[in-house]
Scaffold this motif. Sequence first.
Motif, mmCIF file in Angstrom:
data_model
loop_
_atom_site.group_PDB
_atom_site.id
_atom_site.type_symbol
_atom_site.label_atom_id
_atom_site.label_comp_id
_atom_site.label_asym_id
_atom_site.label_seq_id
_atom_site.Cartn_x
_atom_site.Cartn_y
_atom_site.Cartn_z
ATOM 1 N N ASP A 290 -56.442 -20.251 22.341
ATOM 2 C CA ASP A 290 -56.054 -21.085 23.469
ATOM 3 C C ASP A 290 -55.703 -20.198 24.661
ATOM 4 N N ARG A 291 -56.438 -20.340 25.756
ATOM 5 C CA ARG A 291 -56.214 -19.611 27.000
ATOM 6 C C ARG A 291 -56.553 -18.122 26.899
ATOM 7 N N PHE A 292 -57.360 -17.772 25.912
ATOM 8 C CA PHE A 292 -57.814 -16.390 25.746
ATOM 9 C C PHE A 292 -59.016 -16.150 26.650
ATOM 10 N N ARG A 293 -58.869 -15.230 27.625
ATOM 11 C CA ARG A 293 -59.938 -14.949 28.582
ATOM 12 C C ARG A 293 -60.984 -14.000 28.010
ATOM 13 N N GLY A 294 -60.609 -13.152 27.091
ATOM 14 C CA GLY A 294 -61.544 -12.205 26.516
ATOM 15 C C GLY A 294 -60.959 -10.809 26.503
ATOM 16 N N ARG A 295 -61.828 -9.848 26.162
ATOM 17 C CA ARG A 295 -61.411 -8.454 26.045
ATOM 18 C C ARG A 295 -62.025 -7.638 27.168
ATOM 19 N N GLU B 67 -68.401 -13.504 21.413
ATOM 20 C CA GLU B 67 -67.286 -13.231 20.513
ATOM 21 C C GLU B 67 -66.374 -14.448 20.406
ATOM 22 N N HIS B 68 -66.102 -15.096 21.536
ATOM 23 C CA HIS B 68 -65.229 -16.261 21.541
ATOM 24 C C HIS B 68 -65.791 -17.376 20.655
ATOM 25 N N PHE B 69 -67.061 -17.709 20.836
ATOM 26 C CA PHE B 69 -67.649 -18.804 20.064
ATOM 27 C C PHE B 69 -67.744 -18.456 18.583
ATOM 28 N N THR B 70 -67.906 -17.171 18.273
ATOM 29 C CA THR B 70 -67.909 -16.766 16.865
ATOM 30 C C THR B 70 -66.530 -16.952 16.255
ATOM 31 N N ARG B 71 -65.498 -16.635 17.003
ATOM 32 C CA ARG B 71 -64.135 -16.853 16.514
ATOM 33 C C ARG B 71 -63.868 -18.342 16.291
ATOM 34 N N ALA C 204 -64.370 -15.773 28.492
ATOM 35 C CA ALA C 204 -65.353 -14.827 29.020
ATOM 36 C C ALA C 204 -65.099 -14.483 30.486
ATOM 37 N N SER C 205 -63.828 -14.236 30.843
ATOM 38 C CA SER C 205 -63.489 -13.916 32.231
ATOM 39 C C SER C 205 -62.626 -12.659 32.351
ATOM 40 N N ALA C 206 -62.489 -11.887 31.258
ATOM 41 C CA ALA C 206 -61.718 -10.642 31.336
ATOM 42 C C ALA C 206 -62.455 -9.635 32.208
ATOM 43 N N THR C 207 -61.712 -8.750 32.835
ATOM 44 C CA THR C 207 -62.284 -7.770 33.754
ATOM 45 C C THR C 207 -63.235 -6.833 33.023
ATOM 46 N N VAL C 208 -64.481 -6.809 33.464
ATOM 47 C CA VAL C 208 -65.529 -6.063 32.765
ATOM 48 C C VAL C 208 -65.332 -4.555 32.894
ATOM 49 N N GLY C 209 -64.864 -4.085 34.042
ATOM 50 C CA GLY C 209 -64.829 -2.653 34.306
ATOM 51 C C GLY C 209 -63.647 -1.901 33.727
ATOM 52 N N ALA C 210 -62.690 -2.590 33.123
ATOM 53 C CA ALA C 210 -61.468 -1.918 32.667
ATOM 54 C C ALA C 210 -61.626 -1.431 31.234
ATOM 55 N N ARG C 211 -61.983 -0.173 31.084
ATOM 56 C CA ARG C 211 -62.101 0.448 29.760
ATOM 57 C C ARG C 211 -60.940 1.415 29.500
ATOM 58 N N HIS C 212 -60.496 2.074 30.567
ATOM 59 C CA HIS C 212 -59.367 3.007 30.482
ATOM 60 C C HIS C 212 -58.398 2.654 31.608
ATOM 61 N N TRP C 213 -57.111 2.896 31.373
ATOM 62 C CA TRP C 213 -56.063 2.397 32.255
ATOM 63 C C TRP C 213 -55.089 3.499 32.650
ATOM 64 N N LEU C 214 -54.647 3.445 33.914
ATOM 65 C CA LEU C 214 -53.546 4.266 34.414
ATOM 66 C C LEU C 214 -52.526 3.323 35.038
ATOM 67 N N LEU C 215 -51.340 3.265 34.456
ATOM 68 C CA LEU C 215 -50.254 2.417 34.953
ATOM 69 C C LEU C 215 -49.171 3.316 35.521
#
Length: 301
Positions: A206-211, A222-226, A20-31
Motif C-alpha cells: 500500500d502506497r509503495f512507489r518502488g525501489r 516487480e510490484h505486480f509480481t508481489r 513504479a514512480s521511485a527515482t530512477v537515477g538514485a543508486r548511490h547516496w550522499l546525505l
Amino acid sequence: MANGCDHPAACHTGEAPVLASATVGARHWLLIEHPGPWAASLDRCRIPGAMRTLLDRAAALGIRGQLIRRPGSRKAAPGPIHVFVASSRSEEPWVAEGFFENPNDLDLDALGHGVVPESCILVDKPVFLVCTHGKRNACCARLGLPLARHLAASLPGEVWETTHVGGDRYAANLVCLPHGLYYGSMSQAAAIAAAHAYRRGEVVLDRFRGRAGIPEPLQAAEHFTRVHTGELSVDGVAVESSWAEGDATVCVVRCTSQRGLSRFRVVVEPTVFSAPCGETCAEAISTYRLAGLSPLMPVST
C-alpha cells in the motif's frame, strides 16, 4: 516564499496510483546534515563551501546528494561535516556514517562504485528520509513535517527531514535506506507501518512507489509480481531481464520465497490515470498497467 502546491489535497489522499514512480537515477547516496533554510533547489542553497564541494563532486559522479536535518531542528550542528553515504544497488545494500573537516577526505569515487569509503563506518540501523522541502513545494512541508516528527518519535535517531526526493505529487514522501524504497501519499499510520516493515526486511505494498535506481517499467513488473505472489521480503522479487515489445515492456521476474524459487513472465504497459483534482481540472498521472503475468520455471529447493 514557498512554491504553491500544484497538486490539490485530493491528489495526496492515496487515490492516485503511486506504483513504479521511485527515482530512477538514485543508486548511490550522499546525505549531508544541514539545518537550512533550504532554497528551492540544492544549487541555490546557502551552505558552507566544503558542503558545496561535496555536493558538486557527488553530482559529477552520478551520486544523489541530499541535505538532511533532525525533525523539528533548525540549529546548526557544531564541528565537522556530518554525512551518511549509502549504496542502494550493491549486491548487499549498505549505509555508512562519517564526520569530516576536509571534504577531500571523503572518497566519493569509492561510493560511486558501491564501495564503503574507508573514512566511513557502517551503521546497522536504517535511515528514513521524509521530504519536507517546502521551498520546492508547499505540500512537502505541509504534509511532510508532521509525518517526520511523528515517525521520529517512534524511531528516535533513525529519521531525518530531507530535501526533494522526487515526486512532489506523492507528498508526503518516505524513503527507506539503504535499499532506496520509496513510499508516497503517506499518512502517519502508513509511515509507521512501512518503517517497521522495512526494519523486518519487508515492504508494504500500500502506497509503495518502488525501489530507486530501477527503470519504472521494471518497478511496475516487480510490484505486480508481489501482488500476484504475496511475496513481501525486500529482496524476494527482482527483475532478471527485460526487453521492449512496442510500447510494452516484457520482464523475467525472479521470486524467492520459503516455498522456493519461481520465475514469471510479466508484461507491463504505460497508461494514464486522470485524477479529479477539483471542479475544473483533472491531473493526468503516468503509470503502468499489468498486461500479462504467467509462470515460467518453478524451481523447488
